[in-house]
Enzyme design. Structure first.
Site, PDB file in Angstrom:
ATOM      1  N   ARG A  95     -48.170 -42.211 -54.689  1.00 43.46           N
ATOM      2  CA  ARG A  95     -48.160 -41.792 -56.101  1.00 43.46           C
ATOM      3  C   ARG A  95     -49.517 -41.163 -56.351  1.00 43.46           C
ATOM      4  O   ARG A  95     -50.319 -41.091 -55.423  1.00 43.46           O
ATOM      5  CB  ARG A  95     -47.911 -42.987 -57.012  1.00 43.46           C
ATOM      6  N   CYS A 151     -51.041 -32.221 -57.149  1.00 43.04           N
ATOM      7  CA  CYS A 151     -52.197 -31.363 -57.396  1.00 43.04           C
ATOM      8  C   CYS A 151     -52.226 -31.016 -58.885  1.00 43.04           C
ATOM      9  O   CYS A 151     -51.242 -30.501 -59.421  1.00 43.04           O
ATOM     10  CB  CYS A 151     -52.069 -30.083 -56.577  1.00 43.04           C
ATOM     11  N   GLU A 193     -51.741 -44.111 -64.795  1.00 37.73           N
ATOM     12  CA  GLU A 193     -53.019 -44.283 -64.090  1.00 37.73           C
ATOM     13  C   GLU A 193     -53.479 -43.001 -63.398  1.00 37.73           C
ATOM     14  O   GLU A 193     -53.674 -42.975 -62.177  1.00 37.73           O
ATOM     15  CB  GLU A 193     -52.903 -45.426 -63.068  1.00 37.73           C
ATOM     16  N   CYS A 207     -58.020 -33.232 -55.977  1.00 36.57           N
ATOM     17  CA  CYS A 207     -57.378 -32.324 -55.021  1.00 36.57           C
ATOM     18  C   CYS A 207     -58.364 -31.212 -54.660  1.00 36.57           C
ATOM     19  O   CYS A 207     -59.223 -30.848 -55.462  1.00 36.57           O
ATOM     20  CB  CYS A 207     -56.106 -31.738 -55.634  1.00 36.57           C
ATOM     21  N   CYS A 242     -57.225 -28.176 -52.912  1.00 32.99           N
ATOM     22  CA  CYS A 242     -56.389 -27.122 -52.335  1.00 32.99           C
ATOM     23  C   CYS A 242     -56.853 -25.736 -52.793  1.00 32.99           C
ATOM     24  O   CYS A 242     -57.775 -25.598 -53.587  1.00 32.99           O
ATOM     25  CB  CYS A 242     -54.929 -27.347 -52.718  1.00 32.99           C
ATOM     26  N   CYS A 281     -56.616 -25.275 -56.513  1.00 35.80           N
ATOM     27  CA  CYS A 281     -57.753 -25.901 -57.194  1.00 35.80           C
ATOM     28  C   CYS A 281     -59.012 -25.055 -57.008  1.00 35.80           C
ATOM     29  O   CYS A 281     -59.810 -24.906 -57.941  1.00 35.80           O
ATOM     30  CB  CYS A 281     -57.973 -27.316 -56.668  1.00 35.80           C
ATOM     31  N   GLU A 302     -51.613 -53.281 -69.020  1.00 37.61           N
ATOM     32  CA  GLU A 302     -51.161 -54.018 -67.836  1.00 37.61           C
ATOM     33  C   GLU A 302     -52.126 -55.161 -67.539  1.00 37.61           C
ATOM     34  O   GLU A 302     -53.340 -54.998 -67.663  1.00 37.61           O
ATOM     35  CB  GLU A 302     -51.124 -53.122 -66.586  1.00 37.61           C
ATOM     36  N   LYS A 353     -44.300 -55.754 -54.086  1.00 36.37           N
ATOM     37  CA  LYS A 353     -43.377 -56.881 -54.213  1.00 36.37           C
ATOM     38  C   LYS A 353     -44.098 -58.211 -54.238  1.00 36.37           C
ATOM     39  O   LYS A 353     -43.511 -59.220 -54.634  1.00 36.37           O
ATOM     40  CB  LYS A 353     -42.305 -56.835 -53.127  1.00 36.37           C
ATOM     41  N   TYR A 354     -45.366 -58.247 -53.823  1.00 33.02           N
ATOM     42  CA  TYR A 354     -46.126 -59.494 -53.950  1.00 33.02           C
ATOM     43  C   TYR A 354     -47.105 -59.436 -55.112  1.00 33.02           C
ATOM     44  O   TYR A 354     -48.061 -60.199 -55.173  1.00 33.02           O
ATOM     45  CB  TYR A 354     -46.794 -59.863 -52.623  1.00 33.02           C
TER      46      TYR A 354
END
Lengths: 679, 679, 679
Positions: free
Chosen positions: C111, C115, C150, C155, C157, C160, C306, C355-356
């Protein structure tokens, strides 16, 4: 290094007026005078300014700088400005940028950024050096040429790959020969066409500091060192074409690992180097590095091209040089053969990554700083010294051997231990002589060995053609030779000499090393003296590697104290011709080496220059019928030195005082005793 | 592993005559005889020599080697030489080189360098194996096939990507299914076209050892392990086509993480492996690895394919094997089921990265070395041993479960703790049994559980289809099962089983694990015994993870001693059918596990082979009506062992002495007691 | 943050029903009710589900989720789902994937993977945000917009690079200007064409965290922060077009280094952030971060977007939140100005890397867990609290200055010390005020300074245009200003202000800093008080950097205790107008700062909120004529607090009890005292 244009210890350093406006430069020149600065190194990074595009050159800026400096009596060490290529060149001719050890094509940025086999780069550095030489050849300020800057860094691009193949063809003639010396039968690496060969890097044979094929990696280091040297030589030749009598140098970096400076020195008129010890660098390490730089050209005086007046910027913790330390370390350079004291930099830059690197003129811009005052005081002293010390030499009967290719071999080795650091082992021996005040040369393998009574070659892993014979001849004639564990193992291609370690050194040393044990960092063995030998008796600690040796005629002076090889020899001496060859089979603690070398030197008649308290360094330079003894107090407290009784008068060159008996040396203090030679 | 061509423990190792000239080879053969060496592994890295270009094969060199060895009575473990592709192939067919985990296309270099999904590589390994098999199928020296060498390393190239997509289509049938098991609803990863899938590496989902998508990374490991296995199988099939009766192997590497050796073993006639412990590897770890290798094919004897006679080269500190250690560790292999003792290498290479790796014949080239003498002495002993031990088996009532896919799952897990190391947790339990002299098998999940009375499955994180039922059936029938914290968490795709940990093991264990606490390295909790249990009483330390469990029927034998879960169960036993299922909710100190397993084994009637002093290892191999008890003294001092009174005579196989009562075992000594079985 | 649709402290968090089937969702809704959960953040990572191909959008799934939640009275914080682009987009439009700091083109994965200058990405995020806004603008569940997730990551590239050049043209107008502020005369970096400029990364100017050109790297950080902000703004504008009255946020990450959140906050209706302290994060660091987030919009209440109910997954050791800690830390957020308590996540995912990570509903799936019980208990309390606290403010007379560009400058600096960490130095001062119970704001340089009596600006390295004047005006009017070593050094382009440190702050501070010494980690100096100053007397330790300063009018309160600058000032106070400007020339131990600030606050009349035992935190929120004093016991043991005598009644908002005198606060306990304001 006597130069009629400026017959004294040159004083000054790197200066970048292209970063400043006229008012600042005007102030700088005023302060140079205050500080006794008479040399400026300029034009180090001005390529982009001088050559704004492929066919255009602008010299107005540099003209003005040169004239300005000349008008104020400041001589110029004129750089060729090829230490970093211009941005336009990287964009228009991408062959100038490097491919790094991870196989990545670089874009424009940094310095040391040009591929040494780039046709564009080679063409343009020669062109530029030629134009500069032609333009300034008769300029009154011109004192010295400074080619590029701190050469270094390897490239792995396709142009380098092609040049490497050519270099290999030249070196080996045939693939048969190459396959043999590269040992390509191992892991099925046989090459059938030169084109199959690729540079050894993170995409092929290497990872981190390790390699699958030592021979390939070794040759690539040779090739890159030579490629960069060729770039230097292109400029050198252009400069010499126009100014055959102006000396040419490039600034080296001490024990910098990537370039074989002994080869470089052959193409330099004078060696110069940049000295950047940190707060925790042993002073004997700095001393050793000066001696190495002096040794590159057989003892000829060298230039201290860069040092910081106080602070550096690129260390983790950039501490200030304490009061007196800059002066002390400047004289340490001179004590070891430098005929210049130059700084990086004269004025601190205010942008980019070196703005927190110290300078004679700090950001505050005026002369009322501790740093400036110390610089000016030193400048004054150097003016007083005049030309007396210039071209004086250090005379040593002891030498420590250092060889870059041997270092590459040791460092590339897979096994026996990552704890083995060649330079550290060399330093251990140098340091022992240093603590004993035995004046020592650092020499390469091509040096004339007969100049010395004692040669120490720690970890002489690689025996290049002729070297064993040369050492044998040295001992035969009466010389004392000392070497250590992990010596005599391989030839110049890192191929093991079979028949028993230490290979070609075995007859000379009178021993056979059957096995090599690698000790974990928390493990030790003991050197147990069989009888007293000078100050040595009892037990000493050793570690890193332990060679398990058998005497084949050598006298055993000490044995291992523990482990399954307890009782095997760890220190041997072999009479050979008129001389002796010693083998130290492990890496001992400092007190052992000091004791051993004290006794060996005593027996050989190699005398300490003087007996001094701990932390007080002594060297002696001589010229004609004069000697100059340097006393350098590295302690934070004063020290008392007892001069031996002498018939000749000893004058402190810095004060004019006549000294004798017990003399006091201030904390961080320096005394230079001038005496008529009575030898 | 009885083989009529050489009915004894094979002795020899890797030999690379392509690196040597005739004289050396002649000497080697003479010394092989001196050392009792009767097997040489040849042709491991000769691809480039045999096939100098695409359509040309040269077998003259190999013919000579084979004939030479045969003439001296040395049998050959013949490798197919595909462990490293030729340079010409990398140049002409770039698909053979890999793309690494950082996404970089490799150039020629190293070994383990071929993409397993390269059409060029696959075509040529099959061709080459076929040609070699055809040529040497009837050669008198041929004893064994050795495919490639130490398979390993993953590739991430476009060919692998395409093959991965195909593998996934085959495995999951539809993208719907794939999206589900890969849990792509997370972070919006839904795939709508197979072509959208890219290999998980540093350019996509992974960084360092971590991944965003455990399921994807897990499948890529499966896929790469299978891809490499397919390459092996291509060669295997060619070899079998020509020589159906010559056994085929490839050398494995113990707990090597990247390949699922249980799957590989199915395609191997005999398991062989390379054993390279370092000075600080626990001997019980080596023992465990031997047992794992034996367990790959259900207890069938295996080959010790490589070990060093003394030194390695690739460790940080390559210490020598102390006197007697090579022999001791060789017998340790045999004690655990090896029917061969082979070295890497018979003669030390003199170039490239393995030149400081030990060999039977060292660089000195003669037999008068400690290492050679020890090798020759062992060779002599192995000749005396004859075929008695061959094909004898180790009988164990206890087994420790190990599973590569489970390991991948644990290691890829993001949380709960980087301190959790699957192999270390497995070793803790193995070591406890080892210290108790309880003979133990290392088994995979496909093993027949009914062979055992006790099965321990530390950190059985991943419950693949059928496994929970299989374990339940084992306990139901009276078996004792022990598992630990972080078990029963996920299915074969690393998808959590909802409804409460330990998921499918919950009914069997009679507990519910509500939370999992991760302890910092300097934190500990305590296991407080509620009552004495065999030798266990009072408190023991535990750390790493602490499962916060509730009993759902299980008996609580110990509770946590501190923190907010003080008083919650940490050790439980659940009666289930005729058996018991234990849960250890944290990672205990060694003394706890030894006490726990001592008592459980006692209760199950699983007896120690013998009671011995610390550091004396015991195993027992049996064949027909004979048993062979190995006593291995890993201590640096002699040890006394008290043999139990017995009606059957015990003969030391190595000396012929008949032993009874208190017997002395030399430091690093070995005794093999041969006895008539009285069971 | 009062919102008429849900006039209370919102309670809930991230919810991903796209990962679940109907039955599970049904259960979730039941349990949300049990837990008092009234807000769900949905659609965070659903881009691939909503837009399965370039021209197709499917909203059925999201419709159902929205309706479902609405039907159960759960409001929605609706995300735009652009936190990770779909796999098909990466395949069809490779411009959406980034080039990383090592110059590698990324493939699909992870995630934060888009760019920010990708035309494809920009087009599609605006389109998607617009469609979502249009579709759900009148949905009864819609409470809030949550743009992407978040934001972070840079980037490098070609898109950019091109945008960077344009950004530079816009910022500097001409290459002359750019060459000047980038100081390109250094190392010959002069640019003659905008196209010659490349992004600074591992292929050009940077390595690790270091750079050759601070100015270039600084501008690239600005540019990337703005580029990402432009992406956010594209979505913001679309959302506002359809729903001008629905507040828009994106979740920030506290001291996240890469984005200048002060600039971001200007484009956000309300600040929200994700709070993930680990077991060893100082509670005062969490407090400081809350205060920074509150300070981004001048003290306006913020959202705790969060936090984990218990465990995280991405730390090395993911310990459980001990009982009571989740509640305590939730109230800590509210105590510092949060008007929401939201979790990541409401239900634990069962696949992929989170998952944890803890959740309100754990893998077991029911409500009978410690974690759920604690969550439900807090949910009940928050319902009782109603809207009383909403929009109440914290009033502070003291402020600590924090500036992201200053941080970039300090962190990019080459020298004087890697030991200098800007955020740590800021925290040292914040922590001293925190320990003194002095309510403090964290402010940016654009804040109105006149709101405060005391402003502390540790390591104010970079003085942007107008800042020095602003600080002078603040002090002139009577304010107290404190700054430290390494302040006033550079301008907004990281170009040193010549004429003496601390540059533009020199007149205000009445000192000149001549040199800056960097101490090794094991070195210290001493702050020796010249006379007592409040609680300060005698000696205190200091380290990191030591400015060697001269007073130019400032009063010297303490001097260095050792080294060659012993006796030079280390603590100075300069009267300036009606105020005072302090300089702390090194980094002191905590007790010094507490003593110093205690005395300064006392003198300024800045009072502690309350005197409490160690580990008991106090803050006060006020609204209209009410004050709410939060007492938070971070200790594992109960604490006694002595309330001052007061005429107004103090009611514990959570129990309704009326409190006075010595009150007991449970371990990890919270009391909120409601009082009529008597000011």
């Amino acid at each position: 290094m006597f130069n009629e244009k400026l017959p004294k210890i040159w004083y000054g350093g790197d200066y970048n007026p292209e970063q400043w406006d006229k008012e600042v430069i005007h102030e700088d020149l005023r302060m140079f005078k205050l500080a006794g600065i008479d040399v400026a190194t300029v034009n180090v990074f001005s390529w982009a300014l001088i050559q704004p595009s492929e066919h255009v050159y602008h010299f107005d800026g540099l003209d003005a700088i040169m004239d300005n400096l000349a008008s104020k009596g400041v001589s110029v060490c004129l750089a060729t400005s090829t230490g970093a290529h211009p941005a336009w060149m990287a964009r228009e001719f991408p062959d100038v940028t490097r491919v790094d050890s991870e196989g990545r094509k670089r874009k424009f940025g940094g310095r040391h950024n040009s591929c040494p086999n780039s046709p564009t780069y080679r063409k343009h550095v020669a062109l530029l050096a030629g134009k500069i030489a032609e333009r300034y050849k008769d300029h009154p300020a011109l004192l010295m040429w400074h080619v590029s800057n701190e050469y270094g860094g390897y490239c792995y691009c396709e142009n380098c790959a092609a040049a490497f193949r050519k270099w290999l063809q030249n070196r080996y003639g045939s693939l048969d020969k190459l396959n043999k010396v590269w040992y390509t039968a191992f892991w099925g690496h046989t090459f059938y066409d030169w084109e199959e060969i690729v540079p050894p890097n993170g995409l092929s044979e290497e990872w981190g500091n390790r390699t699958n094929f030592q021979s390939i990696s070794l040759d690539y280091r040779r090739f890159q060192s030579e490629s960069l040297l060729e770039c230097y030589s292109l400029e050198y030749d252009e400069l010499k074409k126009h100014t055959p009598n102006i000396p040419v140098t490039t600034n080296l970096m001490g024990f910098y690992p990537e370039l074989n400076y002994f080869e470089w020195a052959k193409r330099m008129d004078v060696v110069s180097w940049d000295n950047y010890p940190s707060l925790d660098t042993p002073v004997s390490f700095t001393a050793m590095t000066h001696d190495l730089m002096r040794g590159l050209k057989g003892g000829q005086p060298f230039m201290l091209m860069e040092q910081t007046p106080s602070q550096q910027n690129w260390q983790a913790y950039n501490s200030l040089k304490r009061p007196g330390v800059m002066r002390l370390w400047s004289y340490q350079a001179v004590a070891h053969g430098a005929d210049t004291v130059l700084f990086f930099q004269l004025r601190r830059s205010i942008g980019a990554c070196e703005k927190y690197h110290g300078a004679v003129i700090e950001h505050v811009g005026h002369e009322h700083t501790r740093v400036f005052r110390e610089c000016a005081e030193l400048g004054r002293e150097l003016q007083l010294l005049g030309d007396g010390l210039l071209d004086s030499r250090l005379e040593s009967k002891a030498a420590v051997l250092y060889d870059w290719e041997n270092r590459w071999g040791v460092e590339l080795s897979s096994g026996p231990s990552v704890g083995l650091k060649y330079v550290d082992e060399v330093h251990k021996y140098y340091d022992a002589l240093y603590q004993l005040n035995i004046q020592t040369d650092m020499i390469g393998i091509e040096e004339a060995f007969e100049r010395y009574d004692l040669i120490i070659a720690p970890v002489l892993y690689m025996i290049k053609p002729g070297l064993a014979d040369k050492i044998e001849a040295f001992v035969q004639r009466g010389g004392t030779f000392i070497t250590t564990f992990f010596s005599g193992i391989v030839d110049e291609n890192d191929i093991v000499t079979t028949g028993g370690y230490p290979g070609k050194l075995r007859p000379l040393l009178g021993i056979w090393s059957e096995e090599i044990d690698a000790l974990y960092p928390d493990m030790h063995n003991q050197i147990v003296m069989k009888t007293e030998f000078g100050p040595l008796s009892g037990e000493y600690s050793c570690n890193v590697l332990c060679d398990l040796i058998h005497s084949e005629g050598a006298e055993v002076l000490a044995e291992y104290g523990s482990d399954f090889y307890q009782g095997m020899p760890v220190l041997t001496r072999n009479k050979f011709g008129a001389g002796e060859a010693w083998y130290v089979a492990s890496s001992p603690e400092a007190s052992f080496l000091q004791g051993l070398l004290a006794k060996i030197c005593l027996d050989k008649g190699i005398k300490p220059l003087l007996v001094t308290p701990d932390g007080v360094e002594v060297t002696k330079r001589t010229k004609n019928d004069q000697s100059y003894t340097f006393l350098l107090n590295h302690n934070a407290a004063p020290a008392t030195i007892h001069l031996p009784e002498s018939e000749v008068e000893a004058t402190d060159l810095l004060t004019g005082n006549i000294l004798s008996g017990a003399i006091e040396l201030a904390a961080k203090g320096v005394i230079i005793l001038k005496q008529q030679r009575n030898e």
